[in-house]
Design a protein around this motif. Structure first.
Motif, mmCIF file in Angstrom:
data_model
loop_
_atom_site.group_PDB
_atom_site.id
_atom_site.type_symbol
_atom_site.label_atom_id
_atom_site.label_comp_id
_atom_site.label_asym_id
_atom_site.label_seq_id
_atom_site.Cartn_x
_atom_site.Cartn_y
_atom_site.Cartn_z
ATOM 1 N N TYR A 1 -2.921 -8.318 2.854
ATOM 2 C CA TYR A 1 -3.057 -7.602 1.584
ATOM 3 C C TYR A 1 -2.552 -8.474 0.431
ATOM 4 O O TYR A 1 -1.598 -9.241 0.570
ATOM 5 N N LEU B 1 -8.289 1.188 5.776
ATOM 6 C CA LEU B 1 -8.549 1.121 4.338
ATOM 7 C C LEU B 1 -8.880 -0.305 3.904
ATOM 8 O O LEU B 1 -8.211 -1.260 4.315
ATOM 9 N N PHE C 1 1.627 4.285 3.577
ATOM 10 C CA PHE C 1 0.748 3.282 2.973
ATOM 11 C C PHE C 1 1.224 1.874 3.332
ATOM 12 O O PHE C 1 0.433 1.020 3.746
ATOM 13 N N TYR D 1 -2.793 3.161 -4.428
ATOM 14 C CA TYR D 1 -1.357 3.036 -4.696
ATOM 15 C C TYR D 1 -0.950 3.417 -6.129
ATOM 16 O O TYR D 1 0.117 4.012 -6.313
ATOM 17 N N GLY E 1 -4.941 4.698 7.230
ATOM 18 C CA GLY E 1 -4.412 3.511 6.562
ATOM 19 C C GLY E 1 -4.872 2.187 7.120
ATOM 20 O O GLY E 1 -5.281 1.302 6.365
ATOM 21 N N MET F 1 -0.220 -1.265 5.996
ATOM 22 C CA MET F 1 -0.758 -2.360 5.180
ATOM 23 C C MET F 1 -0.922 -3.628 6.025
ATOM 24 O O MET F 1 0.009 -4.028 6.719
ATOM 25 N N ARG G 1 -7.151 0.404 -1.158
ATOM 26 C CA ARG G 1 -5.696 0.333 -1.348
ATOM 27 C C ARG G 1 -5.348 0.151 -2.826
ATOM 28 O O ARG G 1 -4.418 0.766 -3.329
ATOM 29 N N ASN H 1 -9.129 -3.335 1.053
ATOM 30 C CA ASN H 1 -8.235 -3.747 -0.026
ATOM 31 C C ASN H 1 -8.599 -3.041 -1.325
ATOM 32 O O ASN H 1 -7.712 -2.674 -2.109
#
Length: 128
Positions: free
Chosen positions: A52, A10, A44, A19, A7, A48, A15, A12
């Motif tokens: 984000y 990752l 997740f 999601y 995570g 983050m 992500r 953007n």
């Protein structure tokens, strides 16, 4: 566990791709699947970055919020934990989405918990 491990790395873009797929699992007929999806969403959100996108954070919150009013208290609790974790990173978008629906919920205490989590963050529930 996989999301907890990867995570933080990752992008953007990744992500934004992941999601919606996790949110789809929340509509499964099995509570076991829906709770597992919440566990993945919790990882997740926990990983983050604060940078984000607030728009996508709001979309994510909106997709989870409805499940805090589920017929299963286990699903309600799991969804609430996801939103509390998201509130730790993006309190503004989360608070805005919760306020839109809280008057219609049967179990308002979950909304209250999430709003408290939003207010506990630096800057409170102001947009970020």
């Amino acid at each position: 566990r996989l999301l907890l491990a990867v995570g933080p790395g990752l992008s953007n873009e990744a992500r934004r791709a992941i999601y919606p797929e996790l949110l789809k699992r929340l509509d499964d007929s099995s509570n076991v699947v829906r709770i597992a999806a919440c566990d993945a969403l919790l990882a997740f959100c926990t990983t983050m970055p604060a940078s984000y996108c607030p728009t996508n954070s709001g979309y994510l919150a909106a997709g989870v919020i409805i499940h805090m009013d589920d017929s299963s208290t286990d699903v309600q609790e799991a969804a609430c934990r996801v939103l509390e974790a998201l509130a730790a990173v993006k309190p503004g978008p989360v608070a805005a989405e919760v306020r839109k629906v809280q008057d219609r919920f049967r179990s308002k205490h979950y909304c209250d918990r999430v709003l408290v989590a939003c207010e506990a963050q630096p800057g409170g529930s102001s947009a970020r």
